[in-house]
Design an enzyme around this catalytic site. Structure first.
Site, PDB file in Angstrom:
ATOM      1  N   THR A 179      33.613  55.445  44.827  1.00 18.52           N
ATOM      2  CA  THR A 179      34.808  54.375  45.623  1.00 18.52           C
ATOM      3  C   THR A 179      35.074  53.169  45.589  1.00 18.52           C
ATOM      4  O   THR A 179      34.122  52.350  45.999  1.00 18.52           O
ATOM      5  CB  THR A 179      34.846  55.576  47.071  1.00 18.52           C
ATOM      6  OG1 THR A 179      34.249  54.886  47.901  1.00 18.52           O
ATOM      7  CG2 THR A 179      35.184  57.033  46.758  1.00 18.52           C
ATOM      8  N   ILE A 180      36.555  52.886  45.447  1.00 17.53           N
ATOM      9  CA  ILE A 180      36.611  51.595  45.895  1.00 17.53           C
ATOM     10  C   ILE A 180      36.890  51.429  47.228  1.00 17.53           C
ATOM     11  O   ILE A 180      37.921  52.327  47.998  1.00 17.53           O
ATOM     12  CB  ILE A 180      38.393  50.922  45.406  1.00 17.53           C
ATOM     13  CG1 ILE A 180      38.601  49.823  45.575  1.00 17.53           C
ATOM     14  CG2 ILE A 180      39.606  52.363  45.169  1.00 17.53           C
ATOM     15  CD1 ILE A 180      40.229  49.287  44.970  1.00 17.53           C
ATOM     16  N   SER A 181      36.717  50.943  47.848  1.00 19.68           N
ATOM     17  CA  SER A 181      36.442  50.885  49.434  1.00 19.68           C
ATOM     18  C   SER A 181      38.022  50.316  49.895  1.00 19.68           C
ATOM     19  O   SER A 181      38.486  49.931  49.372  1.00 19.68           O
ATOM     20  CB  SER A 181      35.751  50.148  49.463  1.00 19.68           C
ATOM     21  OG  SER A 181      34.329  49.386  49.619  1.00 19.68           O
ATOM     22  N   HIS A 215      37.458  45.080  52.231  1.00 17.49           N
ATOM     23  CA  HIS A 215      37.033  43.883  51.153  1.00 17.49           C
ATOM     24  C   HIS A 215      37.755  42.796  51.981  1.00 17.49           C
ATOM     25  O   HIS A 215      37.065  41.518  51.156  1.00 17.49           O
ATOM     26  CB  HIS A 215      38.755  43.993  50.098  1.00 17.49           C
ATOM     27  CG  HIS A 215      37.572  45.498  49.827  1.00 17.49           C
ATOM     28  ND1 HIS A 215      38.456  46.246  48.577  1.00 17.49           N
ATOM     29  CD2 HIS A 215      36.722  45.316  48.891  1.00 17.49           C
ATOM     30  CE1 HIS A 215      37.415  46.709  47.716  1.00 17.49           C
ATOM     31  NE2 HIS A 215      36.384  46.406  48.054  1.00 17.49           N
ATOM     32  N   HIS A 219      24.613  49.777  39.010  1.00 20.16           N
ATOM     33  CA  HIS A 219      23.737  51.096  37.720  1.00 20.16           C
ATOM     34  C   HIS A 219      24.252  51.662  37.185  1.00 20.16           C
ATOM     35  O   HIS A 219      23.028  53.068  36.353  1.00 20.16           O
ATOM     36  CB  HIS A 219      22.488  51.032  39.319  1.00 20.16           C
ATOM     37  CG  HIS A 219      23.619  52.265  40.283  1.00 20.16           C
ATOM     38  ND1 HIS A 219      22.605  53.404  40.985  1.00 20.16           N
ATOM     39  CD2 HIS A 219      24.206  52.563  40.206  1.00 20.16           C
ATOM     40  CE1 HIS A 219      23.291  53.544  41.570  1.00 20.16           C
ATOM     41  NE2 HIS A 219      24.254  53.451  41.545  1.00 20.16           N
ATOM     42  N   ASP A 263      19.437  47.767  39.108  1.00 21.62           N
ATOM     43  CA  ASP A 263      19.733  48.550  40.068  1.00 21.62           C
ATOM     44  C   ASP A 263      19.752  47.222  41.481  1.00 21.62           C
ATOM     45  O   ASP A 263      18.992  46.767  41.590  1.00 21.62           O
ATOM     46  CB  ASP A 263      18.494  49.055  40.252  1.00 21.62           C
ATOM     47  CG  ASP A 263      17.870  49.645  41.743  1.00 21.62           C
ATOM     48  OD1 ASP A 263      18.332  49.233  43.083  1.00 21.62           O
ATOM     49  OD2 ASP A 263      17.100  50.025  41.683  1.00 21.62           O
TER      50      ASP A 263
HETATM   51  N1  SAH Z   1      32.664  47.206  45.999  1.00 22.39           N
HETATM   52  C1  SAH Z   1      33.684  48.224  44.954  1.00 22.39           C
HETATM   53  C2  SAH Z   1      32.288  49.373  44.838  1.00 22.39           C
HETATM   54  C3  SAH Z   1      31.837  50.302  45.942  1.00 22.39           C
HETATM   55  S1  SAH Z   1      31.540  51.669  46.241  1.00 22.39           S
HETATM   56  C4  SAH Z   1      34.559  48.229  44.935  1.00 22.39           C
HETATM   57  O1  SAH Z   1      34.612  48.353  46.544  1.00 22.39           O
HETATM   58  O2  SAH Z   1      35.566  49.257  44.341  1.00 22.39           O
HETATM   59  C5  SAH Z   1      29.523  51.581  45.902  1.00 22.39           C
HETATM   60  C6  SAH Z   1      29.477  51.150  44.213  1.00 22.39           C
HETATM   61  O3  SAH Z   1      27.768  50.517  44.591  1.00 22.39           O
HETATM   62  C7  SAH Z   1      29.246  52.459  43.335  1.00 22.39           C
HETATM   63  O4  SAH Z   1      30.182  51.691  42.106  1.00 22.39           O
HETATM   64  C8  SAH Z   1      28.504  52.993  43.153  1.00 22.39           C
HETATM   65  O5  SAH Z   1      27.877  52.633  41.697  1.00 22.39           O
HETATM   66  C9  SAH Z   1      26.675  51.395  43.399  1.00 22.39           C
HETATM   67  N2  SAH Z   1      26.243  51.353  43.316  1.00 22.39           N
HETATM   68  C10 SAH Z   1      25.316  52.032  44.170  1.00 22.39           C
HETATM   69  N3  SAH Z   1      23.384  51.913  44.450  1.00 22.39           N
HETATM   70  C11 SAH Z   1      23.899  51.095  43.575  1.00 22.39           C
HETATM   71  C12 SAH Z   1      22.268  50.184  43.377  1.00 22.39           C
HETATM   72  N4  SAH Z   1      21.074  50.534  43.772  1.00 22.39           N
HETATM   73  N5  SAH Z   1      22.563  49.298  42.339  1.00 22.39           N
HETATM   74  C13 SAH Z   1      23.766  48.975  42.180  1.00 22.39           C
HETATM   75  N6  SAH Z   1      24.783  49.352  42.530  1.00 22.39           N
HETATM   76  C14 SAH Z   1      24.736  50.656  43.569  1.00 22.39           C
END
Ligand code: SAH
Length: 211
Positions: free
Chosen positions: A58-60, A65, A114, A147
């Site tokens: 999700t986009i938070s 934010h 990731h 990661d």
């Molecule tokens: N900040 C972003 C997305 C929030 S959702 C926004 O507001 O648009 C959380 C995001 O973290 C997702 O896109 C998910 O794919 C990513 N994520 C989850 N675990 C992760 C990891 N271990 N390493 C990198 N990204 C990860």
């Protein structure tokens, strides 16, 4: 509380976040006004709610934010102590906050995902505005696959002044924390017992000389 800040336009959303004291600093407000959330949220972009962006991500919500940008501002904006701030956005997803953090004036912002499709989505969303395209062209903003628990070494500097973690974490991973400069600040959501992520967050501060 979330709904109170919703608006019909980007400006209205930001003005409401500001009126509700969720955006406090003029610099944060200015940065948010420069980024149209419609380029990043597929539906109802000016509602103060999270939206699905696919891949179970999700986009938070805008107020989350706003909280992140407020807390990271001193470490993401240039100052005599920190003329070229380096910022890492872990779990960049839509790319929205990555763009906002760059508008705070950071010299380098890396969005780390990731999921390759989401890394590409963040970049594609940013290309939808001239300003976003400019930030990508200049190399100030980059999106990479990796990661987040391991952080990111871009080979251009030692560690990060500010780290935003968008992904829920059960713990603060040592490897990632080790990449936080001292002084530096990390904003990370805290996963509550039972697995649900609330609007809780933690802030890690590394003290250092002058910090
Ligand atoms: N900040 C972003 C997305 C929030 S959702 C926004 O507001 O648009 C959380 C995001 O973290 C997702 O896109 C998910 O794919 C990513 N994520 C989850 N675990 C992760 C990891 N271990 N390493 C990198 N990204 C990860």
């Amino acid at each position: 509380m979330a709904w109170r800040s919703s608006g019909a336009t980007n400006r209205e959303l930001i003005e409401n976040l500001s009126r509700n004291n969720l955006i406090k600093s003029p610099a944060v407000k200015e940065a948010f006004l420069k980024v149209d959330r419609a380029h990043y949220a597929p539906r109802s972009p000016y509602q103060d709610t999270p939206q699905s962006i696919g891949h179970r991500a999700t986009i938070s919500a805008p107020h989350m934010h706003a909280a992140a940008a407020e807390k990271l501002l001193p470490f993401a904006t240039p100052s005599p102590a920190r003329p070229a701030p380096r910022v890492l956005d872990v779990g960049s997803g839509s790319g929205y906050l990555t763009h906002v953090l760059a508008e705070l004036g950071a010299a380098t912002v890396v969005g780390l995902e990731h999921i390759r499709e989401l890394r590409d989505l963040g970049e594609a969303n940013m290309q939808r505005s001239e300003e976003g395209q400019g930030l990508l062209d200049s190399g100030r903003v980059r999106f990479v696959v990796g990661d987040g628990r391991k952080g990111w070494d871009d080979g251009e500097g030692e560690g990060w002044d500010a780290i935003h973690v968008g992904a829920a974490a059960r713990e603060v991973h040592g490897e990632l924390l080790g990449q936080l400069r001292a002084p530096g600040r990390m904003f990370i959501p805290v996963e509550e017992e039972g697995g649900m992520v609330g609007s809780m967050f933690g802030v890690w501060i590394r003290m250092g000389r002058g910090g």
